[in-house]
Scaffold this motif. Structure first.
Motif, PDB file in Angstrom:
ATOM      1  N   PRO A 129       0.839  -1.052  -0.002  1.00  0.00           N
ATOM      2  CA  PRO A 129       0.000  -0.178   0.111  1.00  0.00           C
ATOM      3  C   PRO A 129       0.968   1.292   0.002  1.00  0.00           C
ATOM      4  CG  PRO A 129      -0.681  -1.563   1.751  1.00  0.00           C
ATOM      5  CD  PRO A 129       0.597  -1.987   1.194  1.00  0.00           C
ATOM      6  N   ALA A 130       0.338   2.271  -0.619  1.00  0.00           N
ATOM      7  CA  ALA A 130       1.283   3.425  -0.879  1.00  0.00           C
ATOM      8  C   ALA A 130       1.041   4.048   0.527  1.00  0.00           C
ATOM      9  CB  ALA A 130       0.866   4.126  -2.033  1.00  0.00           C
ATOM     10  N   ASN A 131       1.923   4.840   0.963  1.00  0.00           N
ATOM     11  CA  ASN A 131       2.004   5.659   2.348  1.00  0.00           C
ATOM     12  C   ASN A 131       1.344   7.157   1.718  1.00  0.00           C
ATOM     13  OD1 ASN A 131       4.067   7.440   1.297  1.00  0.00           O
ATOM     14  ND2 ASN A 131       5.417   6.423   2.554  1.00  0.00           N
ATOM     15  N   LEU A 132       1.407   7.640   0.728  1.00  0.00           N
ATOM     16  CA  LEU A 132       0.767   9.018   0.242  1.00  0.00           C
ATOM     17  C   LEU A 132       1.202  10.214   1.216  1.00  0.00           C
ATOM     18  CD1 LEU A 132      -2.564   7.162  -0.874  1.00  0.00           C
ATOM     19  CD2 LEU A 132      -0.769   8.094  -2.589  1.00  0.00           C
ATOM     20  N   VAL A 133       2.155  10.148   1.614  1.00  0.00           N
ATOM     21  CA  VAL A 133       2.709  11.245   2.750  1.00  0.00           C
ATOM     22  C   VAL A 133       2.405  12.771   2.148  1.00  0.00           C
ATOM     23  CG1 VAL A 133       3.833   9.618   4.071  1.00  0.00           C
ATOM     24  CG2 VAL A 133       5.013  10.982   2.531  1.00  0.00           C
ATOM     25  N   ASN A 134       2.456  12.967   0.762  1.00  0.00           N
ATOM     26  CA  ASN A 134       2.524  14.103   0.530  1.00  0.00           C
ATOM     27  C   ASN A 134       1.070  14.833   0.811  1.00  0.00           C
ATOM     28  OD1 ASN A 134       2.099  16.156  -2.318  1.00  0.00           O
ATOM     29  ND2 ASN A 134       4.381  16.138  -1.334  1.00  0.00           N
ATOM     30  N   LYS A 135       0.085  14.218   0.908  1.00  0.00           N
ATOM     31  CA  LYS A 135      -1.417  14.781   1.064  1.00  0.00           C
ATOM     32  C   LYS A 135      -1.899  14.114   2.214  1.00  0.00           C
ATOM     33  CE  LYS A 135      -1.292  17.492  -2.516  1.00  0.00           C
ATOM     34  NZ  LYS A 135       0.266  17.437  -2.624  1.00  0.00           N
ATOM     35  N   PHE A 136      -2.174  14.889   3.225  1.00  0.00           N
ATOM     36  CA  PHE A 136      -2.658  14.491   4.490  1.00  0.00           C
ATOM     37  C   PHE A 136      -3.865  13.589   4.212  1.00  0.00           C
ATOM     38  CE2 PHE A 136      -5.990  15.240   7.766  1.00  0.00           C
ATOM     39  CZ  PHE A 136      -5.544  14.357   8.647  1.00  0.00           C
ATOM     40  N   HIS A 137      -4.936  14.071   3.518  1.00  0.00           N
ATOM     41  CA  HIS A 137      -5.965  13.569   3.247  1.00  0.00           C
ATOM     42  C   HIS A 137      -5.784  12.087   2.745  1.00  0.00           C
ATOM     43  CE1 HIS A 137      -5.357  15.154  -0.750  1.00  0.00           C
ATOM     44  NE2 HIS A 137      -6.373  14.378  -1.246  1.00  0.00           N
ATOM     45  N   ARG A 138      -4.924  11.875   2.000  1.00  0.00           N
ATOM     46  CA  ARG A 138      -4.454  10.577   1.407  1.00  0.00           C
ATOM     47  C   ARG A 138      -3.615   9.728   2.331  1.00  0.00           C
ATOM     48  NH1 ARG A 138      -5.388   9.085  -4.558  1.00  0.00           N
ATOM     49  NH2 ARG A 138      -5.930   7.381  -3.433  1.00  0.00           N
ATOM     50  N   SER A 139      -2.926  10.307   3.065  1.00  0.00           N
ATOM     51  CA  SER A 139      -2.085   9.556   3.901  1.00  0.00           C
ATOM     52  C   SER A 139      -2.785   8.561   5.177  1.00  0.00           C
ATOM     53  CB  SER A 139      -1.122  10.577   4.803  1.00  0.00           C
ATOM     54  OG  SER A 139      -1.733  11.330   5.581  1.00  0.00           O
ATOM     55  N   ILE A 140      -4.050   8.965   5.381  1.00  0.00           N
ATOM     56  CA  ILE A 140      -4.606   8.347   6.346  1.00  0.00           C
ATOM     57  C   ILE A 140      -5.437   7.100   5.632  1.00  0.00           C
ATOM     58  CG2 ILE A 140      -5.142  10.253   7.863  1.00  0.00           C
ATOM     59  CD1 ILE A 140      -7.834  10.722   6.837  1.00  0.00           C
ATOM     60  N   GLU A 141      -4.986   6.567   4.471  1.00  0.00           N
ATOM     61  CA  GLU A 141      -5.772   5.474   3.587  1.00  0.00           C
ATOM     62  C   GLU A 141      -5.317   4.445   3.926  1.00  0.00           C
ATOM     63  OE1 GLU A 141      -6.300   6.622  -0.655  1.00  0.00           O
ATOM     64  OE2 GLU A 141      -7.156   8.623  -0.030  1.00  0.00           O
ATOM     65  N   HIS A 142      -4.069   4.003   4.002  1.00  0.00           N
ATOM     66  CA  HIS A 142      -3.144   3.019   3.854  1.00  0.00           C
ATOM     67  C   HIS A 142      -3.637   1.630   4.735  1.00  0.00           C
ATOM     68  CE1 HIS A 142      -0.349   3.471   7.168  1.00  0.00           C
ATOM     69  NE2 HIS A 142      -0.196   4.610   6.703  1.00  0.00           N
ATOM     70  N   GLU A 143      -4.044   1.774   5.807  1.00  0.00           N
ATOM     71  CA  GLU A 143      -4.182   0.989   6.861  1.00  0.00           C
ATOM     72  C   GLU A 143      -5.466   0.102   6.265  1.00  0.00           C
ATOM     73  OE1 GLU A 143      -5.213  -0.023  11.362  1.00  0.00           O
ATOM     74  OE2 GLU A 143      -4.521   2.067  10.952  1.00  0.00           O
ATOM     75  N   VAL A 144      -6.672   1.071   5.932  1.00  0.00           N
ATOM     76  CA  VAL A 144      -7.882   0.232   5.486  1.00  0.00           C
ATOM     77  C   VAL A 144      -7.591  -0.146   4.027  1.00  0.00           C
ATOM     78  CG1 VAL A 144     -10.072   0.709   4.656  1.00  0.00           C
ATOM     79  CG2 VAL A 144      -9.255   1.466   6.698  1.00  0.00           C
ATOM     80  N   THR A 145      -6.846   0.476   3.434  1.00  0.00           N
ATOM     81  CA  THR A 145      -6.413  -0.065   1.939  1.00  0.00           C
ATOM     82  C   THR A 145      -5.780  -1.469   2.100  1.00  0.00           C
ATOM     83  OG1 THR A 145      -5.981   2.241   1.106  1.00  0.00           O
ATOM     84  CG2 THR A 145      -5.098   0.352   0.115  1.00  0.00           C
ATOM     85  N   GLY A 146      -4.903  -1.760   3.102  1.00  0.00           N
ATOM     86  CA  GLY A 146      -4.046  -2.930   3.330  1.00  0.00           C
ATOM     87  C   GLY A 146      -5.243  -3.903   3.675  1.00  0.00           C
ATOM     88  N   ARG A 147      -6.326  -3.905   4.411  1.00  0.00           N
ATOM     89  CA  ARG A 147      -7.140  -4.736   4.997  1.00  0.00           C
ATOM     90  C   ARG A 147      -7.810  -5.025   3.674  1.00  0.00           C
ATOM     91  NH1 ARG A 147      -9.355  -1.025   9.541  1.00  0.00           N
ATOM     92  NH2 ARG A 147      -7.670  -1.238  11.042  1.00  0.00           N
ATOM     93  N   ILE A 148      -8.538  -4.116   2.867  1.00  0.00           N
ATOM     94  CA  ILE A 148      -9.323  -4.455   1.857  1.00  0.00           C
ATOM     95  C   ILE A 148      -8.521  -5.327   0.779  1.00  0.00           C
ATOM     96  CG2 ILE A 148     -10.330  -3.375  -0.415  1.00  0.00           C
ATOM     97  CD1 ILE A 148     -11.086  -0.788   1.411  1.00  0.00           C
ATOM     98  N   LEU A 149      -7.045  -4.927   0.630  1.00  0.00           N
ATOM     99  CA  LEU A 149      -6.489  -5.909  -0.454  1.00  0.00           C
ATOM    100  C   LEU A 149      -6.246  -7.285   0.119  1.00  0.00           C
ATOM    101  CD1 LEU A 149      -3.588  -3.257  -1.608  1.00  0.00           C
ATOM    102  CD2 LEU A 149      -5.605  -4.150  -2.788  1.00  0.00           C
ATOM    103  N   ARG A 150      -5.891  -7.184   1.544  1.00  0.00           N
ATOM    104  CA  ARG A 150      -5.958  -8.759   2.250  1.00  0.00           C
ATOM    105  C   ARG A 150      -7.281  -9.411   1.985  1.00  0.00           C
ATOM    106  NH1 ARG A 150      -2.233  -5.540   5.028  1.00  0.00           N
ATOM    107  NH2 ARG A 150      -0.181  -6.795   5.503  1.00  0.00           N
ATOM    108  N   SER A 151      -8.186  -8.706   1.877  1.00  0.00           N
ATOM    109  CA  SER A 151      -9.745  -9.584   2.049  1.00  0.00           C
ATOM    110  C   SER A 151     -10.000 -10.016   0.691  1.00  0.00           C
ATOM    111  CB  SER A 151     -10.647  -8.722   2.404  1.00  0.00           C
ATOM    112  OG  SER A 151     -10.615  -8.340   3.827  1.00  0.00           O
ATOM    113  N   VAL A 152      -9.497  -9.275  -0.547  1.00  0.00           N
ATOM    114  CA  VAL A 152      -9.599  -9.593  -2.041  1.00  0.00           C
ATOM    115  C   VAL A 152      -8.585 -10.534  -2.287  1.00  0.00           C
ATOM    116  CG1 VAL A 152      -9.939  -8.532  -4.357  1.00  0.00           C
ATOM    117  CG2 VAL A 152     -10.502  -7.165  -2.365  1.00  0.00           C
ATOM    118  N   PHE A 153      -7.495 -10.373  -1.889  1.00  0.00           N
ATOM    119  CA  PHE A 153      -6.292 -11.309  -2.153  1.00  0.00           C
ATOM    120  C   PHE A 153      -5.836 -12.009  -0.988  1.00  0.00           C
ATOM    121  CE2 PHE A 153      -6.335  -7.618  -4.896  1.00  0.00           C
ATOM    122  CZ  PHE A 153      -6.647  -7.858  -6.224  1.00  0.00           C
ATOM    123  N   ALA A 154      -6.470 -13.104  -0.408  1.00  0.00           N
ATOM    124  CA  ALA A 154      -6.152 -13.484   0.831  1.00  0.00           C
ATOM    125  C   ALA A 154      -5.523 -14.776   0.858  1.00  0.00           C
ATOM    126  CB  ALA A 154      -7.577 -13.809   1.286  1.00  0.00           C
TER     127      ALA A 154
END
Length: 444
Positions: A129-154
């Motif tokens: 998952p990308a950390n997207l640190v350059n933009k605050f609104h995107r930097s808070i995404e990666h934890e849930v993104t990782g969970r979603i990817l783990r559920s799709v590609f388990a």
């Protein structure tokens, strides 16, 4: 084993709005504070997914983030009930409420970097998952993104998931928006990591007006995590001057697929060096470097139309299609170029225009909306089948959007506690449709 590429598109979230949060993204800034249409946006995205599935391509669906993100607002000092948190954030720091309500996760090209098993040391598909640190609104995404990817590609026998890189500017990572893969008919591939700056080389070329969101150090770290050898990677610098013209990601100025790299003349700092390295690492491959000259399509027109933020897909051997936003047809220089392109002797044989206006106005075209995942048949068989597009899923998701999404949304509506409840109800039902389990904080 021969691999096929799947496109996993992000569903547009219920809080789709134009807050103008992305400095360096011209379209995002241009439409800031205007009225958005979440239902229309989500239906446009679903229509594109269905169209690609109907072309015979493997098409998947990724769930959006839960927004507004009241957990993050509480971490920033806003207290009380959810309604009180939203109201106080709106009154005291509306920019923080906007950031914690962003629906930008719809652009899943930023979600992660993906390396197919044909390239990795252990033969598994790797996700970071990308950390997207350059933009605050995107930097808070990666934890849930990782969970979603783990559920799709388990299935751990086929898929390997990594944490996002450390949240520091030195390791700024924007995912697949700065990564593409070229390969030959035998499946031998080369992963191109495109970066905007070097974190530890003072005086090295770098943009001056807009930020370079991807660092070389981040790209090299992802390559190490994925077990990619030197012969499987190329690290290419984006032209700093083109970043300063609003090209915030490489996928705004270049797109690759198979043996084709389609790019603007000003895309890379050293175009000849890039070509030489690709040819050296992909020998015995009939490569097509399709370079669009600036006098044919100025950078401003490329950014306005998102000519390069198109999906380049293979419909059959030797026959590729460019999935382009309708804005390309409406931009004279781009439309004229595309007519010439189809007359050239290249694998790009057709252009299909699609309406993704709601996404375009917020700064993302067709390529932004999808994450590319190349898999062999065994790996594809291991994907969560509930997330693969077909007629039944399209019907269910269309009905879901019609029932849960608002027709229009203004940034001031983000303070409405009813919007939060509507969004949570929608996403709770979505996780059941896609069989994801409890991926959202409000479910845990």
């Amino acid at each position: 084993m021969i691999e096929q590429e799947a496109n996993f598109d992000g569903l547009v979230g219920p809080t789709h709005n134009y807050a103008g949060l992305s400095w360096g993204n011209v379209a995002s800034n241009r439409h800031a504070k205007s009225m958005s249409h979440p239902r229309e946006a989500a239906l446009q995205g679903l229509s594109k997914m269905k169209a690609l599935a109907d072309m015979g391509l493997v098409q998947g669906v990724l769930a959006p983030q839960a927004r507004p993100d009241t957990d993050t607002l509480r971490r920033l000092g806003f207290a009380g009930t959810d309604a009180q948190v939203l109201d106080s954030a709106f009154r005291e720091a509306p920019h923080l409420l906007a950031a914690c309500s962003s629906a930008s996760a719809m652009w899943t090209a930023n979600a992660a970097t993906v390396s197919p098993g044909a390239d990795t040391l252990d033969g598994r598909v790797h996700f970071t998952p990308a950390n997207l640190v350059n933009k605050f609104h995107r930097s808070i995404e990666h934890e849930v993104t990782g969970r979603i990817l783990r559920s799709v590609f388990a299935d751990e026998a086929h898929f390997c998931h990594h944490q996002a890189l450390p949240a520091h500017d030195d390791f700024g990572d924007e995912g697949a928006a700065n990564h593409t893969r070229l390969h030959n008919e035998q499946g031998h591939g080369l992963e191109l990591f495109v970066y905007g700056r070097r974190a530890h080389q003072p005086g090295a070329p770098a943009p001056r007006r807009f930020p370079a969101r991807q660092t070389l150090e981040a790209s090299r770290a992802v390559a190490r995590l994925h077990g990619l050898s030197e012969c499987k990677t190329a690290f290419i610098q984006q032209n700093p001057a083109v970043i300063d013209q609003g090209v915030f990601h490489n996928d705004v100025i270049a797109v690759g697929n198979g043996n084709v790299l389609f790019y603007h003349q000003q895309a890379f700092l050293d175009t000849q060096g890039m070509q030489a390295e690709v040819r050296r690492k992909l020998p015995d491959t009939e490569l097509h470097f399709i370079e669009v000259k600036n006098d044919e399509v100025p950078v401003a027109d490329a950014v306005k139309s998102y000519l390069f933020n198109t999906q380049l897909v293979t419909l059959k051997p030797g026959h590729m299609a460019l999935i382009a936003p309708t804005e390309c047809a409406g931009t004279p220089s781009v439309n004229a170029y595309l007519e010439r392109l189809l007359a050239m002797n290249t694998p790009i044989r057709e252009v299909r225009f699609m309406d993704v206006k709601q996404s375009m106005q917020n700064g993302g075209g067709p390529a932004c909306l999808r994450l590319r995942v190349a898999m062999n048949q065994a790996q594809l068989n291991a994907v969560n089948p509930a997330c693969l597009m077909n007629d039944r899923l399209y019907g269910r998701l269309t009905d879901w959007v019609q029932r849960h999404y608002r027709d229009r949304l203004h940034p001031n509506d983000l303070r409405d506690p009813a919007l939060l409840e509507e969004s949570r109800a929608a996403l709770d039902e979505l996780t059941q449709i896609l069989e994801l389990g409890s991926v959202y904080p409000f479910q845990r």
